[in-house]
Design a protein around this motif. Structure first.
Motif, PDB file in Angstrom:
ATOM      1  N   ASP A  97      27.946 -32.164  22.460  1.00 32.16           N
ATOM      2  CA  ASP A  97      27.521 -32.984  21.324  1.00 32.16           C
ATOM      3  C   ASP A  97      27.668 -32.244  19.999  1.00 32.16           C
ATOM      4  OD1 ASP A  97      26.837 -35.233  22.862  1.00 32.16           O
ATOM      5  OD2 ASP A  97      24.960 -34.282  23.457  1.00 32.16           O
ATOM      6  N   LYS A  98      28.063 -30.975  20.066  1.00 37.74           N
ATOM      7  CA  LYS A  98      28.415 -30.204  18.877  1.00 37.74           C
ATOM      8  C   LYS A  98      29.876 -30.459  18.524  1.00 37.74           C
ATOM      9  CE  LYS A  98      25.781 -25.927  18.463  1.00 37.74           C
ATOM     10  NZ  LYS A  98      25.738 -24.509  18.846  1.00 37.74           N
ATOM     11  N   ASN A  99      30.139 -30.563  17.245  1.00 34.84           N
ATOM     12  CA  ASN A  99      31.520 -30.657  16.793  1.00 34.84           C
ATOM     13  C   ASN A  99      31.982 -29.250  16.419  1.00 34.84           C
ATOM     14  OD1 ASN A  99      33.836 -30.969  14.980  1.00 34.84           O
ATOM     15  ND2 ASN A  99      33.407 -33.162  15.134  1.00 34.84           N
ATOM     16  N   TRP A 100      32.721 -28.615  17.324  1.00 32.79           N
ATOM     17  CA  TRP A 100      33.127 -27.228  17.113  1.00 32.79           C
ATOM     18  C   TRP A 100      34.051 -27.070  15.905  1.00 32.79           C
ATOM     19  CZ3 TRP A 100      34.259 -25.216  22.774  1.00 32.79           C
ATOM     20  CH2 TRP A 100      33.037 -24.950  23.401  1.00 32.79           C
ATOM     21  N   ALA A 101      34.824 -28.106  15.620  1.00 30.60           N
ATOM     22  CA  ALA A 101      35.717 -28.025  14.452  1.00 30.60           C
ATOM     23  C   ALA A 101      34.890 -27.917  13.167  1.00 30.60           C
ATOM     24  CB  ALA A 101      36.620 -29.253  14.399  1.00 30.60           C
ATOM     25  N   TYR A 102      33.818 -28.706  13.056  1.00 37.33           N
ATOM     26  CA  TYR A 102      32.942 -28.600  11.893  1.00 37.33           C
ATOM     27  C   TYR A 102      32.271 -27.229  11.850  1.00 37.33           C
ATOM     28  CZ  TYR A 102      33.250 -33.686  11.126  1.00 37.33           C
ATOM     29  OH  TYR A 102      33.687 -34.961  10.865  1.00 37.33           O
ATOM     30  N   GLY A 103      31.857 -26.738  13.025  1.00 38.86           N
ATOM     31  CA  GLY A 103      31.235 -25.428  13.094  1.00 38.86           C
ATOM     32  C   GLY A 103      32.176 -24.319  12.654  1.00 38.86           C
ATOM     33  N   GLU A 104      33.472 -24.496  12.979  1.00 36.57           N
ATOM     34  CA  GLU A 104      34.491 -23.511  12.603  1.00 36.57           C
ATOM     35  C   GLU A 104      34.646 -23.458  11.086  1.00 36.57           C
ATOM     36  OE1 GLU A 104      37.098 -20.750  14.524  1.00 36.57           O
ATOM     37  OE2 GLU A 104      35.521 -22.058  15.280  1.00 36.57           O
ATOM     38  N   GLN A 105      34.564 -24.610  10.437  1.00 34.46           N
ATOM     39  CA  GLN A 105      34.703 -24.670   8.982  1.00 34.46           C
ATOM     40  C   GLN A 105      33.538 -24.008   8.265  1.00 34.46           C
ATOM     41  OE1 GLN A 105      35.087 -28.852   8.126  1.00 34.46           O
ATOM     42  NE2 GLN A 105      36.887 -29.098   9.454  1.00 34.46           N
ATOM     43  N   LEU A 106      32.419 -23.876   8.976  1.00 37.38           N
ATOM     44  CA  LEU A 106      31.199 -23.340   8.348  1.00 37.38           C
ATOM     45  C   LEU A 106      30.856 -21.943   8.850  1.00 37.38           C
ATOM     46  CD1 LEU A 106      29.089 -26.625   8.637  1.00 37.38           C
ATOM     47  CD2 LEU A 106      30.129 -25.714   6.560  1.00 37.38           C
ATOM     48  N   LYS A 107      31.845 -21.238   9.369  1.00 37.97           N
ATOM     49  CA  LYS A 107      31.606 -19.916   9.953  1.00 37.97           C
ATOM     50  C   LYS A 107      30.995 -18.917   8.975  1.00 37.97           C
ATOM     51  CE  LYS A 107      34.159 -17.846  13.477  1.00 37.97           C
ATOM     52  NZ  LYS A 107      35.412 -17.371  14.105  1.00 37.97           N
ATOM     53  N   ASP A 108      31.295 -19.080   7.699  1.00 39.79           N
ATOM     54  CA  ASP A 108      30.806 -18.132   6.701  1.00 39.79           C
ATOM     55  C   ASP A 108      29.425 -18.497   6.164  1.00 39.79           C
ATOM     56  OD1 ASP A 108      33.164 -16.710   6.941  1.00 39.79           O
ATOM     57  OD2 ASP A 108      34.168 -17.828   5.342  1.00 39.79           O
ATOM     58  N   ARG A 109      28.899 -19.639   6.578  1.00 39.24           N
ATOM     59  CA  ARG A 109      27.562 -20.053   6.143  1.00 39.24           C
ATOM     60  C   ARG A 109      26.500 -19.393   7.025  1.00 39.24           C
ATOM     61  NH1 ARG A 109      27.779 -25.045   3.397  1.00 39.24           N
ATOM     62  NH2 ARG A 109      29.771 -25.148   2.280  1.00 39.24           N
ATOM     63  N   ASN A 110      25.238 -19.527   6.631  1.00 46.20           N
ATOM     64  CA  ASN A 110      24.176 -18.983   7.478  1.00 46.20           C
ATOM     65  C   ASN A 110      24.027 -19.828   8.742  1.00 46.20           C
ATOM     66  OD1 ASN A 110      22.220 -21.151   7.105  1.00 46.20           O
ATOM     67  ND2 ASN A 110      21.824 -20.321   5.066  1.00 46.20           N
ATOM     68  N   PHE A 111      23.306 -19.301   9.719  1.00 44.80           N
ATOM     69  CA  PHE A 111      23.234 -19.932  11.036  1.00 44.80           C
ATOM     70  C   PHE A 111      22.714 -21.363  10.963  1.00 44.80           C
ATOM     71  CE2 PHE A 111      20.825 -20.976  14.898  1.00 44.80           C
ATOM     72  CZ  PHE A 111      21.810 -20.822  15.857  1.00 44.80           C
ATOM     73  N   GLU A 112      21.661 -21.596  10.206  1.00 42.25           N
ATOM     74  CA  GLU A 112      21.053 -22.925  10.154  1.00 42.25           C
ATOM     75  C   GLU A 112      22.014 -23.950   9.551  1.00 42.25           C
ATOM     76  OE1 GLU A 112      18.265 -23.941  11.432  1.00 42.25           O
ATOM     77  OE2 GLU A 112      17.564 -21.992  12.120  1.00 42.25           O
ATOM     78  N   GLU A 113      22.737 -23.563   8.505  1.00 43.98           N
ATOM     79  CA  GLU A 113      23.697 -24.486   7.885  1.00 43.98           C
ATOM     80  C   GLU A 113      24.840 -24.795   8.845  1.00 43.98           C
ATOM     81  OE1 GLU A 113      24.247 -24.085   3.272  1.00 43.98           O
ATOM     82  OE2 GLU A 113      24.135 -22.064   4.131  1.00 43.98           O
ATOM     83  N   ARG A 114      25.316 -23.754   9.520  1.00 37.49           N
ATOM     84  CA  ARG A 114      26.417 -23.958  10.458  1.00 37.49           C
ATOM     85  C   ARG A 114      25.992 -24.858  11.618  1.00 37.49           C
ATOM     86  NH1 ARG A 114      29.718 -19.600  14.246  1.00 37.49           N
ATOM     87  NH2 ARG A 114      31.534 -20.948  14.537  1.00 37.49           N
TER      88      ARG A 114
END
Length: 407
Positions: A97-114
């Motif tokens: 249920d996680k969108n890994w592509a979105y998570g990949e785009q946010l790799k440089d953000r903090n954990f909660e934002e990602r």
């Protein structure tokens, strides 16, 4: 709280999107099927209803917006077929249920934002589909990563065990963060007195116990929930009745006990609609379950039955068979007596019947000793097999029962 048994439908690992079951084969020729219509027709014909629907994760396959929008039609058909109120749909998220592509785009953000970004489609679309006060409190994508779902009869913790799992995670795994367990304990300590007479369910995606699997040699599984012992301990301390999870596409029924010997039923639901690879043939198939349960007044523990149905290619939905689907068609729970006590009860009931040259169905013994009906299946089978040598009788399967007849 009503003493009338509650009926809880369990559908796990839907994998809506390209990985859901849609095709069947006649020889090498694929044919498209309407899986939901087949289920709906079966549920209505068999008059299967449910007070609640529990989905322990992996609604989608890739965490895409369109897969969650597809869930709107899916849950409309299922809830209508089972006559379940929309507000009684209870969900925990899975790793898919996680969108890994979105998570990949946010790799440089903090954990909660990602994390929040990875779950954006899940959070956005489900809030539209299940827009009820019970579903919208807290978020599975922010600390402490669990939600409370409650009504007059049941109390549920829906827990996100996929918090730390991203595309780059190797091996992929589930977890209960230590800080989340501490907050869970605080929540339960706050609620315990108020909920003491309710049915208590913990819904998560990953398995808290490592089960054996005939497929483990092919697909080694390292994804058990980390810190699971801490979770189970907290649930035992608050007298929970059930842990219901998915992730493993092979079903399992396990009774976990703590130092007080209070039972906690751990139930793995398998998968409702994932397109399972051919290696699963003869091990498991797509499954659907109803847990029918209430509180036993004498012990304040859950007692009841789990009914299971399986989808077989070319045959549709049928009562499950353990040798094909990995689970009994009906599992019982509630009487957790010792094996010696169960043997004694069965010996006392069967001896006069066999001595008189008569035979008996196991169900007939329940009229004399009702607790036997809610003794777990494996406990009854073990006792019967042991007594068959001592008393000299055969155990013959008969429909959904056993016929006991003297040698």
């Amino acid at each position: 709280m009503s003493t009338k048994p509650k009926r809880i439908a369990v559908l796990s690992d839907l994998h809506l999107g390209n990985a859901r079951r849609e095709m069947e084969y006649t020889g090498d020729t694929p044919s498209r099927i309407n899986y939901l219509d087949i289920f709906s027709e079966f549920a209505r014909k068999e008059e299967i209803t449910a007070d609640y629907i529990v989905i322990p994760g992996d609604i989608s396959d890739k965490g895409k917006d369109e897969e969650f929008r597809e869930f709107d039609d899916f849950i409309s058909v299922v809830s209508s077929s089972l006559e379940t109120p929309r507000e009684n749909i209870i969900i925990s998220p899975g790793n898919h249920d996680k969108n890994w592509a979105y998570g990949e785009q946010l790799k440089d953000r903090n954990f909660e934002e990602r994390l929040a970004g990875s779950y954006k489609p899940y959070l956005t679309e489900l809030s539209k589909i299940l827009n009820t006060a019970n579903q919208c409190r807290n978020s599975h994508a922010s600390d402490p990563y669990f939600k409370v779902w409650e009504d007059d009869c049941i109390y549920c913790i829906t827990f996100n065990s996929a918090v730390e799992d991203f595309r780059e995670t190797q091996p992929h795994y589930g977890t209960a963060q230590y800080s989340a367990i501490k907050k869970l304990e605080q929540q339960l300590n706050q609620d315990n007195e108020r909920i003491k007479d309710k049915l208590k369910l913990f819904i998560c995606h990953h398995h808290p116990i490592q089960y054996s699997s005939p497929l483990n040699d092919l697909y080694p599984d390292f994804s058990i929930m980390g810190n699971a012992e801490g979770v189970l301990s907290a649930l035992h301390d608050s007298a929970f009745d059930f842990v219901i999870h998915g992730h493993k596409h092979i079903p399992n029924f396990h009774i976990n006990a703590n130092h007080h010997m209070r039972p906690l039923i751990c139930f793995c639901a398998g998968s409702f609609s994932a397109n399972l690879p051919h290696e699963y043939q003869g091990i498991s198939t797509n499954l659907f379950h109803i847990i029918e349960t209430s509180k036993a007044p004498s012990s304040n523990t859950a007692k009841g039955k789990i009914y299971s149905w399986a989808y077989l290619v070319g045959h549709g939905w049928h009562t499950a068979k353990e040798n094909i689907t990995g689970i009994d068609p009906m599992l019982t729970f509630g009487n957790f007596a010792s094996s010696s006590d169960i043997e004694k009860r069965l010996r006392d009931l069967l001896s006069p019947i066999l001595d008189s040259g008569k035979h008996s169905l196991l169900k007939e013994l329940y009229k004399i000793d009702p607790d036997l009906e809610f003794t777990p299946n494996k406990s009854k089978r073990f006792a019967l097999e042991k007594l068959s040598k001592e008393l000299g009788f055969q155990i013959i399967p008969h429909d959904d029962d056993f016929l006991i007849i003297g040698d």
